[in-house]
Motif scaffolding. Structure first.
Motif, PDB file in Angstrom:
ATOM      1  N   LEU A 159       7.306   3.821   1.663  1.00 44.34           N
ATOM      2  CA  LEU A 159       6.670   3.068   0.586  1.00 44.34           C
ATOM      3  C   LEU A 159       6.489   1.609   0.971  1.00 44.34           C
ATOM      4  O   LEU A 159       7.390   0.991   1.542  1.00 44.34           O
ATOM      5  CB  LEU A 159       7.522   3.147  -0.685  1.00 44.34           C
ATOM      6  N   SER A 160       5.306   1.062   0.661  1.00 41.80           N
ATOM      7  CA  SER A 160       5.075  -0.367   0.845  1.00 41.80           C
ATOM      8  C   SER A 160       4.286  -0.913  -0.340  1.00 41.80           C
ATOM      9  O   SER A 160       3.632  -0.168  -1.062  1.00 41.80           O
ATOM     10  CB  SER A 160       4.313  -0.628   2.156  1.00 41.80           C
ATOM     11  N   GLU A 161       4.377  -2.228  -0.541  1.00 36.87           N
ATOM     12  CA  GLU A 161       3.625  -2.907  -1.596  1.00 36.87           C
ATOM     13  C   GLU A 161       2.753  -3.975  -0.956  1.00 36.87           C
ATOM     14  O   GLU A 161       3.220  -4.707  -0.077  1.00 36.87           O
ATOM     15  CB  GLU A 161       4.558  -3.560  -2.609  1.00 36.87           C
ATOM     16  N   GLN A 162       1.491  -4.055  -1.390  1.00 42.33           N
ATOM     17  CA  GLN A 162       0.573  -5.037  -0.815  1.00 42.33           C
ATOM     18  C   GLN A 162      -0.340  -5.595  -1.894  1.00 42.33           C
ATOM     19  O   GLN A 162      -0.652  -4.902  -2.862  1.00 42.33           O
ATOM     20  CB  GLN A 162      -0.318  -4.396   0.247  1.00 42.33           C
TER      21      GLN A 162
ATOM     22  N   GLN B 215       4.159  -9.430 -10.498  1.00 44.58           N
ATOM     23  CA  GLN B 215       3.107  -8.905  -9.629  1.00 44.58           C
ATOM     24  C   GLN B 215       1.861  -9.786  -9.677  1.00 44.58           C
ATOM     25  O   GLN B 215       1.214 -10.028  -8.652  1.00 44.58           O
ATOM     26  CB  GLN B 215       2.757  -7.464 -10.046  1.00 44.58           C
TER      27      GLN B 215
ATOM     28  N   THR C 167      -2.657  -1.976 -11.052  1.00 39.40           N
ATOM     29  CA  THR C 167      -1.883  -1.340  -9.980  1.00 39.40           C
ATOM     30  C   THR C 167      -2.646  -0.138  -9.439  1.00 39.40           C
ATOM     31  O   THR C 167      -3.225   0.633 -10.207  1.00 39.40           O
ATOM     32  CB  THR C 167      -0.515  -0.870 -10.500  1.00 39.40           C
TER      33      THR C 167
ATOM     34  N   LEU D 245      -2.068  -4.763  -7.517  1.00 38.02           N
ATOM     35  CA  LEU D 245      -0.970  -4.505  -6.599  1.00 38.02           C
ATOM     36  C   LEU D 245      -1.160  -3.102  -6.052  1.00 38.02           C
ATOM     37  O   LEU D 245      -1.350  -2.155  -6.821  1.00 38.02           O
ATOM     38  CB  LEU D 245       0.373  -4.596  -7.330  1.00 38.02           C
ATOM     39  N   ASP D 246      -1.156  -2.957  -4.734  1.00 43.65           N
ATOM     40  CA  ASP D 246      -1.242  -1.634  -4.103  1.00 43.65           C
ATOM     41  C   ASP D 246       0.159  -1.118  -3.815  1.00 43.65           C
ATOM     42  O   ASP D 246       0.932  -1.762  -3.092  1.00 43.65           O
ATOM     43  CB  ASP D 246      -2.020  -1.711  -2.778  1.00 43.65           C
ATOM     44  N   LEU D 247       0.506   0.022  -4.394  1.00 44.01           N
ATOM     45  CA  LEU D 247       1.741   0.727  -4.058  1.00 44.01           C
ATOM     46  C   LEU D 247       1.348   1.877  -3.136  1.00 44.01           C
ATOM     47  O   LEU D 247       0.663   2.814  -3.566  1.00 44.01           O
ATOM     48  CB  LEU D 247       2.425   1.261  -5.311  1.00 44.01           C
TER      49      LEU D 247
END
Length: 288
Positions: A37-40, A70, A97, A16-18
């Motif tokens: 902030l985004s999650e990808q 996740q 992560t 998971l990319d924070l």
């Protein structure tokens, strides 16, 4: 170019990319406010597998995620890209992560917490002679070396993040892919049989035993996110070479795919089929 693209099996990380997008990168001890902030879905392995599938290749991934929300999200993203996930292990604990800070020019700083990636095993996994096996170094070096030993077909290593590599691993690589910084940090690559090096806005080149034999210029692009661009380049280069393109043609196609990726804010961007990029490119072959 052959109409049939090679089957690619990626052995690698699923993260998971924070991502915090800020005006600039912080210096040591500095706090910067006003970031977004985004999650990808991310991880070099997952990014490369997703890119290979979207480019039209047959792609599977050998990896591991945690038994958390996740992990399920990462699997959903790979399924949506068309990646075969039969060899992804669901393990107790956390999914890997990556904590990423990106500035307004697309430059980044990354810290990776491996989580389930550190427990990846190749037990029960088989590689066929027609498969291209693609590894990176976000999973354990022993796993990568075992994959190289067991690969019966074309074996490719994206030597990132840079580290000292066992001589046996380099000898077993049909192709190594690095950026210019990694090339400088791994002196043994000067003796490797085939190395592709990316230079960002200055394009890419191919080296045989340290001799530059082909190159291709970069495509001009507005940078949105550089995180997945190198991974898209890797997938495209492997597919293009497997489809019979010359070194220079394959580099040019991979540069074009990387340019599309760097212009997309996602670490696993939507991409056109590989054939879309062939014929749009220019390149120079010194030898083949």
């Amino acid at each position: 170019m052959s109409n049939r693209l090679p089957a690619v099996t990626v052995v690698g990380s699923i993260n998971l990319d924070l991502i915090a997008t800020a005006e600039r990168l912080p210096t040591a001890g500095e706090t910067i406010g006003g970031a977004v902030l985004s999650e990808q879905p991310g991880g070099k392995g997952a990014n490369q597998a997703a890119a290979a599938a979207r480019l039209g290749g047959s792609a599977r991934i050998v990896g591991a995620v945690g038994s958390d929300a996740q992990g399920r999200r990462m699997l959903d993203a790979l399924a949506a890209a068309g990646v075969d996930m039969a060899d992804v292990a669901l393990l107790p604990g956390a999914t890997g992560t990556a904590l990423i800070v990106v500035d307004r020019d697309g430059e980044n700083q990354i810290v990776v917490c491996p989580g389930a990636n550190s427990s990846l095993s190749l037990e029960g996994v088989e590689f066929g002679p027609e498969e291209t096996v693609l590894c990176q170094l976000e999973v354990g070096l022993p796993v990568v070396l075992e994959a190289a030993r067991r690969s019966a077909g074309y074996f490719v290593l994206n030597a990132a993040p840079a580290m000292d590599l066992p001589a046996e691993l380099l000898e077993r690589c049909d192709l190594v892919i690095v950026n210019e910084t990694e090339y400088e940090l791994i002196p043994a690559l000067a003796e490797a049989k085939l190395v592709a090096v990316t230079y960002g806005k200055d394009g890419s080149a191919m080296f045989e035993h340290g001799r530059r034999v082909a190159e291709a210029p970069a495509s001009a692009v507005t940078v949105a996110n550089t995180i997945g661009a190198g991974d898209a380049f890797c997938a495209a280069l492997v597919l293009a070479l497997g489809a019979g393109l010359s070194y220079a043609e394959a580099l040019a196609v991979a540069n074009a795919v990387g340019a599309d990726a760097v212009g997309d804010p996602s670490s696993q961007p939507d991409l056109a089929r590989l054939g879309h990029y062939v014929g749009r490119t220019t390149a120079t072959d010194s030898a083949r």
